[in-house]
Structures are given as structure tokens and as C-alpha cells.
Motif scaffolding. Structure first.
Motif, PDB file in Angstrom:
ATOM      1  N   ASP A  80     -35.730  94.519  72.370  1.00  0.00           N
ATOM      2  CA  ASP A  80     -36.674  93.983  71.390  1.00  0.00           C
ATOM      3  C   ASP A  80     -38.063  94.577  71.628  1.00  0.00           C
ATOM      4  O   ASP A  80     -38.357  95.105  72.694  1.00  0.00           O
ATOM      5  CB  ASP A  80     -36.705  92.448  71.453  1.00  0.00           C
ATOM      6  N   LEU A  81     -38.927  94.483  70.627  1.00  0.00           N
ATOM      7  CA  LEU A  81     -40.240  95.137  70.682  1.00  0.00           C
ATOM      8  C   LEU A  81     -41.125  94.638  71.815  1.00  0.00           C
ATOM      9  O   LEU A  81     -41.830  95.427  72.446  1.00  0.00           O
ATOM     10  CB  LEU A  81     -40.957  94.971  69.344  1.00  0.00           C
ATOM     11  N   VAL A  82     -41.102  93.350  72.082  1.00  0.00           N
ATOM     12  CA  VAL A  82     -41.941  92.793  73.160  1.00  0.00           C
ATOM     13  C   VAL A  82     -41.492  93.344  74.506  1.00  0.00           C
ATOM     14  O   VAL A  82     -42.312  93.779  75.323  1.00  0.00           O
ATOM     15  CB  VAL A  82     -41.891  91.243  73.154  1.00  0.00           C
ATOM     16  N   THR A  83     -40.190  93.351  74.737  1.00  0.00           N
ATOM     17  CA  THR A  83     -39.660  93.866  76.008  1.00  0.00           C
ATOM     18  C   THR A  83     -39.916  95.359  76.128  1.00  0.00           C
ATOM     19  O   THR A  83     -40.287  95.853  77.194  1.00  0.00           O
ATOM     20  CB  THR A  83     -38.155  93.566  76.128  1.00  0.00           C
ATOM     21  N   ARG A  84     -39.759  96.092  75.031  1.00  0.00           N
ATOM     22  CA  ARG A  84     -40.036  97.532  75.045  1.00  0.00           C
ATOM     23  C   ARG A  84     -41.480  97.799  75.460  1.00  0.00           C
ATOM     24  O   ARG A  84     -41.736  98.640  76.320  1.00  0.00           O
ATOM     25  CB  ARG A  84     -39.810  98.140  73.655  1.00  0.00           C
ATOM     26  N   ALA A  85     -42.412  97.085  74.832  1.00  0.00           N
ATOM     27  CA  ALA A  85     -43.826  97.286  75.146  1.00  0.00           C
ATOM     28  C   ALA A  85     -44.113  96.954  76.605  1.00  0.00           C
ATOM     29  O   ALA A  85     -44.832  97.690  77.289  1.00  0.00           O
ATOM     30  CB  ALA A  85     -44.692  96.433  74.222  1.00  0.00           C
ATOM     31  N   ARG A  86     -43.546  95.863  77.083  1.00  0.00           N
ATOM     32  CA  ARG A  86     -43.778  95.441  78.471  1.00  0.00           C
ATOM     33  C   ARG A  86     -43.260  96.503  79.442  1.00  0.00           C
ATOM     34  O   ARG A  86     -43.943  96.871  80.400  1.00  0.00           O
ATOM     35  CB  ARG A  86     -43.083  94.111  78.732  1.00  0.00           C
TER      36      ARG A  86
END
Length: 93
Positions: free
Chosen positions: A51-57
Motif C-alpha cells: 500500500d502507498l503508506v507502507t511504500r513511502a515509509r
């Protein structure tokens, strides 16, 4: 070992590591790849299925760690926006 533990926690890699789902396994592999002594990483679609949040993190943590340790990263991705943010040079094949 402290630095390795800090990386895992910073990237949110500790949550559910033993659950065995694809995303958790992918994050565990990244944490293992960042062990002390590693100088280069081949990052072949390492966050494509997350997911986008995990990718960014994960990318924020990885870029910070690369800068601190002088890690070389070879990033393979279809995501041109990601490549523009994390790469100093892009080669299209």
C-alpha cells in the motif's frame, strides 16, 4: 544489532513479521538486506505490491539509510514517479 533493530522499527517492519503474508515477507527481506556490512542493494520492484503508506515509509527509511551508510542502490521499477524521487540517474530499457 541496535542499528538493525532501529531500521526495522523505523520502517514499520516489526509488525506481524511472522504472519507470512507477501507484504510482510517482502518487508522482512528488506530488513535482512540492510544488515551491517551491505554496500549495494538491487531494489527490483521491492514495494510494488504494498500500500502507498507502507511504500513511502519503506522508501524514506531506505533512502535515509543509504545516505547515512553510503549504500549504492540499483532501483528497478515501472513507477516513473518513484524513480524520479529516489534515483540520481534513470536508464530506460
Amino acid at each position: 544489532m541496535r542499528r538493525f533493530t532501529a531500521i526495522i522499527l523505523t520502517a514499520g517492519l516489526a509488525t506481524g513479521l511472522l504472519a507470512g503474508c507477501g507484504g510482510e515477507l517482502q518487508r522482512f527481506c528488506l530488513a535482512r538486506a540492510l544488515r551491517p556490512g551491505v554496500r549495494f542493494l538491487l531494489c527490483d520492484e521491492i514495494t510494488a505490491m504494498l500500500d502507498l503508506v507502507t511504500r513511502a515509509r519503506i522508501w524514506n527509511c531506505l533512502m535515509e539509510e543509504a545516505k547515512k551508510r553510503g549504500l549504492g542502490l540499483l532501483v528497478v521499477s515501472h513507477d516513473e514517479k518513484l524513480l524520479g524521487k529516489v534515483c540520481t540517474r534513470v536508464v530506460e530499457l
